[in-house]
Structure formats: structure tokens, C-alpha cells
Scaffold this active site. Structure first.
Site, PDB file in Angstrom:
ATOM      1  N   HIS A 256      35.156  11.508  19.229  1.00  0.00           N
ATOM      2  CA  HIS A 256      35.875  11.483  20.505  1.00  0.00           C
ATOM      3  C   HIS A 256      36.558  12.823  20.718  1.00  0.00           C
ATOM      4  O   HIS A 256      37.045  13.425  19.767  1.00  0.00           O
ATOM      5  CB  HIS A 256      36.912  10.348  20.529  1.00  0.00           C
ATOM      6  CG  HIS A 256      37.304   9.969  21.910  1.00  0.00           C
ATOM      7  ND1 HIS A 256      38.240  10.670  22.623  1.00  0.00           N
ATOM      8  CD2 HIS A 256      36.839   9.004  22.725  1.00  0.00           C
ATOM      9  CE1 HIS A 256      38.343  10.138  23.826  1.00  0.00           C
ATOM     10  NE2 HIS A 256      37.507   9.129  23.916  1.00  0.00           N
ATOM     11  N   ASP A 307      32.673   2.627  22.485  1.00  0.00           N
ATOM     12  CA  ASP A 307      31.296   2.213  22.771  1.00  0.00           C
ATOM     13  C   ASP A 307      30.590   1.585  21.581  1.00  0.00           C
ATOM     14  O   ASP A 307      29.591   0.881  21.756  1.00  0.00           O
ATOM     15  CB  ASP A 307      30.472   3.419  23.246  1.00  0.00           C
ATOM     16  CG  ASP A 307      30.859   3.827  24.652  1.00  0.00           C
ATOM     17  OD1 ASP A 307      30.982   2.935  25.496  1.00  0.00           O
ATOM     18  OD2 ASP A 307      31.051   5.031  24.889  1.00  0.00           O
TER      19      ASP A 307
END
Ligand code: ACO
Length: 370
Positions: A256, A307
């Protein structure tokens, strides 16, 4: 002028909607962990738009406004029937949402009241569009929402035509809460850039859907499921992942830009993935996911993002893989529209500069001399 690749670390706006500080995500100052455990998606929508949790009366009003606004204009349904049967689901959603503007008489009305009404319509109609796309592709007629006081319930009903299961509603609702907003992510930034030109809300949401589609952003949840299917079973995980890591390929659902010590949303989805797997009697996707996490975190120090476990959750709910990112869009529509309203309230054109790296002192060369 020196460019920062990917605008990493650049603070591009002020916002009072959501924050990521020291790895903690809040919506309007409330920790996502508290919201995930306690709030419904509709409460979160109200919170994001209006800055406070709703009273029961305000929540009832929002739910009834959402239900009253969920009908897709018939020309948009007719147009959707002309889409190729193998159309990419996010391309279909982007096109349909853009078309919705054509049938909204208030599309160009820039008053605050009209923009709030458009936010309600978009939030109500995105689930209807995704469900209609799915049914049309299956050769079935789209069906209207049943007016449940929950977007998750109405969406599941509009997909299948069956009374949705309470556990499925609760799981999808929690997933919607977790995906609703996330500071200045790529799709939200795209929405804000678009509306900062004083273009309308439909343009902003259409831009955002285009940005969410990419596999480095919302498209990663589909890519995770594609990877799990490609791996095939628990015994193949080691060789598949080691091979990818040795080839310096990215493992979807990990890493991320902002979180380096883990995405706070992932643990909720991990727990849900296990519970849903146990309920369906097939925890193989969950077990494979856990093993992948051990390998990727162990070898690269990368942690799963929102996700990663949402892929196995949605699969356990019986949702086809290519609807995962559209479901992300259904949820994030709340954040996009909240940010669009905030942008309009304190607008200035967003127009950064580029560091020029091209040639200089060039001259026009006549065609015959090139
Ligand atoms: N698998 C393997 N290696 C990775 C991964 C990954 N998932 N993510 C980052 N890395 C590595 C990169 O290869 C790079 O290594 P290098 O320095 O040796 O070249 C390093 O970590 C930095 O990666 P960047 O891509 O530059 O980091 P950035 O902050 O730009 O990217 C991103 C963040 C796009 C999320 C990235 O981690 C990624 O591509 N992840 C996979 C896709 C994904 O899951 N996206 C969903 C994000 S959450 C969301 O948008 C909803």
C-alpha cells in the site's frame, strides 16, 4: 521544479472526511474498527456526507430517499442491453453511470441541494446498475429493488431475485462499510480533479470509476481471485508464490502507498473470509490466502491490503469475480460523492505542474526535409 513520482507524500488538499494517521483509518474521526463492528453502510453514508452519525429519524429518511431514487431510467437499461455480453463490468458501469447524467434533469444544477440529491441518486442507482448488468448478461430482465432498508440487501435481491440471506446481507454490509472512503486515494483524487473544473457530479463519479478499475487500485480484488483460481489449490501455493517473488512480480492484494505496517481493514475481511468459508463448508480459499500472506509477508515484509481477503469473501457469497470491483464502486460512491460535495464547498481548480524532461531548442522541419 522537481516532480515527485506518483505524487508520493504530496499533500494535495485539506479534507475533513477521512484520515489515515499513524496507520489508523477514521471516517469523520471515528476509527474504522468501531464502524466495522457497529455501523451499517447507510449510517456510514450519512456520516461521510453530513459529518455526523444520523439520528434514527435521519437514517429512516436517508433509507427511504435511497429506495425512492433507485430506479434506473429505462433508456439506460435499454442501452445496457446493447452492451456486448462479454463487456468488462467496470467499463459497463462507467458507461452506464455516464449515461445516467443524460436523464437527470438536475445534472447541471450546481446548487448544494441538487448536488445532495444527485449523491443520493448515484448511491441508490449504482447497485441497481451493477445488478442489471449482471442479469442482462445472464439473459434475464433487470428487477427493481425491493425497498429493504439496506443497500446490501437490495443489491443481493436485485442480482438474484431471491430473498437475501441474513448472513450474506451482514457480510456485504460490512464490506461496504470498510470500502466506503479512504482519504485521497487515486479514484477520489480523480473525482476531485474532475469536479474542481466545476464539471458535474456524474462526470466526477465517472472519472472515479475509470480510476478504480485499474489493478493497482480497486481492480486488485478481481486480480487476487484470478490468482487464487490460477494457483488452483493449497499444495500449489508455495511454488506459485515463490516463483512470482523470484521473478520480481507483484502479488496482487499486497502493499500500500500509505500503510507500511498493514491495512487496518484487512483484519476484518480476513475474519469474515474464514467465517464465510466455514459457513459454505469450503475454507480452501481462506486457507490458501493465509498461506500466501505468510509467504509474502515473510519474504517481502508486505502486508495484505483491503483487496486481498475481500476476494475470498465475495467468492464465498457466490458473487462472480468480475463484480468484485463494481461492488467496491458501489461502496466508494459514498466517499466519492462526499469528497465532491466537499470540493464544491471550497473549490479551486486543481492544476499542478510538470517537470519538463523533453528536448529544447527544436525547430519546425518542413515535411520534405524530415
Ligand atoms: N508484490 C510484490 N512486490 C511489491 C508489491 C506487491 N504487491 N507491492 C509493492 N511491491 C514492491 C515493488 O515491486 C517495489 O519494489 P522495488 O523497490 O524493489 O522495485 C516496492 O515494493 C515499492 O512498490 P511501488 O509499486 O513503487 O509502491 P507504491 O507505493 O507505488 O504502490 C501499490 C502501492 C500500487 C498498492 C503496490 O503495493 C501494488 O502494486 N500492490 C499490488 C496491487 C494492489 O493490491 N493494489 C490495491 C491497493 S489498495 C487499493 O487501492 C484499494
Amino acid at each position: 521544479m522537481t516532480a515527485t513520482k506518483g505524487l508520493e507524500g504530496i499533500v494535495a488538499t485539506t479534507s475533513s472526511i477521512s484520515s489515515i494517521i499513524d496507520g489508523i483509518l477514521t471516517y469523520r474521526g471515528i476509527d474504522i474498527d468501531e464502524l466495522a463492528e457497529n455501523a451499517t453502510f447507510e449510517e456510514v453514508v450519512f456520516l461521510l456526507w453530513f459529518g455526523k452519525l444520523p439520528t434514527q429519524v435521519e437514517l429512516d429518511k436517508l433509507q427511504s430517499d435511497l429506495n425512492a431514487s433507485s430506479t434506473i431510467p429505462q433508456p439506460v437499461i435499454d442501452q445496457m442491453k446493447t452492451y456486448p455480453k462479454d463487456a468488462n463490468s467496470m467499463s459497463a458501469l462507467r458507461t452506464a453511470v455516464s449515461s445516467l447524467a443524460l436523464y437527470d434533469p438536475e445534472a447541471g444544477d450546481m446548487s448544494k441541494e441538487a448536488n445532495v440529491r444527485k449523491a443520493i441518486r448515484l448511491q441508490a442507482q449504482l447497485p441497481a446498475v451493477v445488478a442489471a448488468f449482471y442479469r442482462i448478461r445472464e439473459g434475464k430482465e433487470p428487477i427493481a429493488s425491493k425497498g429493504y432498508p439496506s443497500i446490501a440487501a437490495n443489491f443481493l435481491y436485485m442480482m438474484t431475485g431471491n430473498e437475501p440471506d441474513a448472513i450474506a446481507i451482514e457480510a456485504l454490509d460490512k464490506a461496504l462499510v470498510l470500502h466506503a472512503d479512504h482519504e485521497l486515494n487515486a479514484s477520489t483524487f480523480a473525482a476531485r480533479v474532475t469536479v474542481a473544473t466545476l464539471s458535474d457530479m456524474y462526470s466526477g463519479v465517472t472519472s472515479a470509476i475509470g480510476a478504480l478499475k485499474g489493478p493497482l487500485h480497486g481492480g486488485a480484488n478481481e486480480a487476487v481471485m484470478a490468482m487464487l483460481e490460477e494457483i488452483g489449490g493449497p499444495t500449489q501455493v508455495d511454488s506459485y508464490i515463490n516463483n512470482k517473488l523470484n521473478n520480481k512480480e507483484k502479488i496482487m492484494g499486497f502493499g500500500h502507498r500509505v500503510y507500511k505496517n498493514g491495512d487496518p481493514r484487512a483484519k476484518h475481511l480476513q475474519k469474515m473470509s474464514k467465517q464465510l468459508g466455514q459457513l459454505t463448508g469450503d475454507i480452501s480459499w481462506y486457507e490458501m490466502s493465509i498461506h500466501i500472506e505468510e509467504l509474502v509477508t515473510g519474504q517481502k515484509g508486505l502486508k495484505p491490503n483491503v483487496d486481498f481477503y475481500s476476494a475470498s469473501c465475495y467468492t464465498s457469497l457466490g458473487i462472480p469475480r468480475d463484480l468484485f470491483t463494481p461492488i467496491f464502486a458501489i461502496s466508494r460512491a459514498s466517499g466519492w460523492t462526499a469528497h465532491i460535495l466537499e470540493q464544491y464547498d471550497n473549490n479551486r481548480l486543481i492544476r499542478p505542474r510538470a517537470e519538463y524532461t523533453g528536448l529544447s531548442n527544436q525547430h519546425y522541419i518542413p515535411m520534405e526535409d524530415r
